[in-house]
Design a protein around this motif. Structure first.
Motif, PDB file in Angstrom:
ATOM      1  N   SER A   1       0.946  -1.213  -0.074  1.00 26.89           N
ATOM      2  CA  SER A   1      -0.088   0.051  -0.086  1.00 26.89           C
ATOM      3  C   SER A   1       1.026   1.208   0.007  1.00 26.89           C
ATOM      4  O   SER A   1       0.484   2.382  -0.637  1.00 26.89           O
ATOM      5  CB  SER A   1      -0.992  -0.221   1.175  1.00 26.89           C
TER       6      SER A   1
ATOM      7  N   SER B   1      -4.825   1.397   2.657  1.00 23.80           N
ATOM      8  CA  SER B   1      -4.734  -0.112   3.054  1.00 23.80           C
ATOM      9  C   SER B   1      -5.939  -0.992   2.506  1.00 23.80           C
ATOM     10  O   SER B   1      -7.035  -0.611   2.152  1.00 23.80           O
ATOM     11  CB  SER B   1      -5.277   0.316   4.788  1.00 23.80           C
TER      12      SER B   1
ATOM     13  N   THR C   1      -4.622  -2.326   9.542  1.00 20.78           N
ATOM     14  CA  THR C   1      -3.304  -2.294   9.715  1.00 20.78           C
ATOM     15  C   THR C   1      -2.909  -1.591  10.919  1.00 20.78           C
ATOM     16  O   THR C   1      -3.075  -0.402  10.970  1.00 20.78           O
ATOM     17  CB  THR C   1      -2.441  -2.002   8.511  1.00 20.78           C
TER      18      THR C   1
END
Ligand code: AGP
Length: 606
Positions: free
Chosen positions: A300, A344, A349
């Motif tokens: 990402s 994300s 995360t």
């Protein structure tokens, strides 16, 4: 990362719990286990092998059965992946508990509990929670968990059962995901709604600090202040197909081939790039901002690095991209007129969420999440959101999440460019047409698979590889190297090709394959010179060249011909052969492609 499933029903729920674990396998784990109340006693089975092995144990060997239970896939943080550290963790054969997260003050709690006579049989931080709950229990598990979590520092999602409350599972979350599945006369808990596909499609998403009790009759929730709370129950369907492989060997391969569909679903339906694609308040926010700060991790992060080129060249907006785990701990200078963009796949995360909260605490008020999970903590935490429609991504190696993130970020760049007067109607229509043609162009790249398989046989015998790219394609080289190391365990590094002579050229010998991303862009001639630097040292070049570059195969240079140059969107095409190269090299080396060693899909701990 660890996965949790819990259930209360009037039927044997062991098959439901084990199936839930199977559906959570994609998150990554190194041991697993299940515990149920069976004739009033907690009984469990644990395995340091796969969920299939656990299934074998509970069906054939122990014939475990019960109507109230919890289950877990563990990704080791404290204590090796051995059976006595696998969850469920018991306290005095009375309490059974599963946990996702890290308890930071576990050492102090362990000393306190040892003082009360508790013996510790694992090296986990989790065991303190089980004993703490046991020590505080006075007949009401829900109340006990509410009191106990007050003493925990760190991140957790837990599910717990007690032998004296045969039809109750209590859960709690703080910093790790937990959802409630609402059934008919039965209720469930899980880390991810996907785990409960087939059991229910109605879910309540718990907020930070919530404690929940599920029974046969219903669901009771208390918020972080201990007050009764209601969480909206939403119907979430279409999860079932995601866990079926179909004709593919691995989920990663399936997901690579799903990219044309995923991108089609992510491209906005409207005929123009308008701010409201990013949320009701976006027009106001976009007109106020003077810069962008992107925060993300791993793949990402690389989509953010690519977007920087688009945002600065198309929208002329200064853009900074930071690794979330670094940003959260460094002293930075906040700019309240900057838009913080978090990227994300999972939206869970831990580092990215913490970085977002850190930015907010510094006074950044404008935030946008680019995320693949509508119900994630990240989407709930930001002012604006743009959802990628990749669908559930099971393979640990991110593929379709990356290309849909790039699609979303390109839409953001053109939207901002239009608002700032850098894109006129003609250019806007051209960008839209190019975006809409992208899935077809991707199909022609996917058709290169047989040629890539031939290369992968050679790569499988290597232990090192270099990846080169320039400009907009440097982050693509980084992503190609990450993919290769992640699943094939070959050491791979990526450099902007112009940097070669400043150090990495020393590594180049006949034994070093050098993968080169060669689009027909303004830097092509420079890149060709860099390729010569490699050839002059005997390095073997493997080049993905646009059809119109005139780079041809010759001694020491192998070329796979891509379609003609695709302009600004070229990175989305160029990453796909790198994904396939990593995938087939890993297959040739016989690694566990979808669950590479030591890695987890959703990194919910720091
Ligand atoms: C990529 O293949 C990874 N497994 C990993 O780098 C991932 O992109 C990273 O952990 C961030 O995850 P997120 O997108 O869910 O936040």
């Amino acid at each position: 990362m660890c996965g949790i499933v819990g259930a209360v029903a009037q039927r044997n729920i062991v098959p439901v719990l084990v199936e839930g674990l199977r559906r959570l396998e994609y998150r990554g784990y190194d041991s697993c286990g299940v515990a149920v109340l069976s004739n009033g006693e907690p009984r469990r089975a644990r395995s340091v092998a796969r969920v299939a092995d656990l299934d074998e144990q509970v069906v054939r060997e122990t014939q475990l059965s019960g109507m109230t239970g919890i289950a877990h896939t563990r990704w080791a943080t404290h204590g090796a992946p051995v059976t006595h550290n696998a969850h469920p963790i018991f306290s005095r054969d009375t309490v059974a508990l599963v946990h996702n997260g890290i308890i930071e003050n576990y050492e102090a709690l362990r000393e306190m509990l040892r003082g009360k006579g508790y013996e510790f049989v694992s090296q986990t931080d989790t065991e303190v929670i089980a004993h703490l709950i046991h020590s505080m229990y006075r007949g009401d598990l829900f109340q006990t968990v509410r009191d106990a979590v007050q003493q925990l520092h760190g991140a957790y999602a837990i599910a717990v059962i007690h032998k004296d409350q045969p039809h109750t599972v209590v859960g709690a979350r703080q910093g790790s995901p937990l959802v409630v599945g609402v059934g008919e006369g039965e209720n469930f808990l899980a880390s991810d709604a996907l785990a409960l596909a087939g059991s229910t499609d109605r879910f309540a998403f718990l907020e930070e600090g919530d404690v929940v009790e599920i029974t046969l009759e219903g669901v009771k929730i208390a918020d972080r202040d201990g007050l009764p709370a209601q969480r909206e129950v939403r119907v979430v369907s279409a999860y079932g197909g995601a866990v079926e492989l179909g004709p593919y060997r691995h989920f990663m391969q399936k997901e690579i081939f799903e990219q044309p569909r995923a991108i089609t679903d992510t491209i906005p339906q409207s005929d123009s790039f308008d701010a409201d694609l990013f949320g009701e308040k976006a027009a106001g926010v976009f007109s106020e901002i003077d810069s962008i700060l992107i925060l993300a991790c791993g793949t990402s992060y690389y989509s953010g690095l690519t977007a920087k080129y688009w945002l600065e060249s198309i929208a002329k907006i200064p853009t900074q991209v930071e690794i979330a785990s670094e940003y959260r701990y460094r002293e930075s200078v906040p700019n309240p007129k900057s838009l913080v963009v978090t990227i994300s796949q999972s939206g869970e995360t831990a580092d990215t969420i913490a970085a977002l909260k850190h930015a907010q605490s510094l006074g950044h008020k404008h935030t946008l999440a680019i995320c693949n999970v509508a119900t994630s903590a990240m989407v709930r935490q930001t002012e604006l959101a743009f959802l990628t429609h990749a669908g559930t991504e099971i393979g640990v190696a991110s593929t379709k999440a990356f290309t849909t993130q790039l699609t979303a970020l390109f839409v953001l760049a053109v939207t901002l460019a239009k608002m700032r007067g850098f894109v006129d109607a003609k250019r806007e229509a051209a960008y839209l047409a190019q975006l809409r043609h992208l899935p077809a162009a991707l199909n022609s790249v996917l058709a290169l698979e047989p040629q890539i398989i031939a290369w992968s046989e050679e790569f499988a015998r290597k232990e090192n590889a270099l990846f080169l790219g320039r400009g907009l394609h440097y982050p693509i080289a980084l992503e190609g190297a990450l993919k290769l190391k992640e699943i094939s365990y070959i050491h791979a590094e990526a450099y902007p090709a112009g940097e070669l002579k400043h150090g990495p050229l020393a590594l180049v010998t006949e034994a070093m394959p050098v993968v080169t991303v060669a689009p027909n862009d303004a830097l092509l001639d420079k890149l060709k010179s860099n390729m010569q630097e490699v050839r002059a040292r005997g390095g073997e070049l493997y080049v993905f060249a646009d059809a119109d570059t005139r780079i041809v195969s010759e001694d020491g240079i192998q070329v796979i011909r891509m379609p003609e140059h695709y302009g600004a969107l070229s990175p989305i095409l160029h990453v796909v052969p790198l994904q396939m190269l990593a995938y087939h090299t890993a297959c040739a080396r016989g690694t566990d492609v979808d669950k590479p060693r030591n890695l987890a899909k959703s990194v919910t701990v720091e």
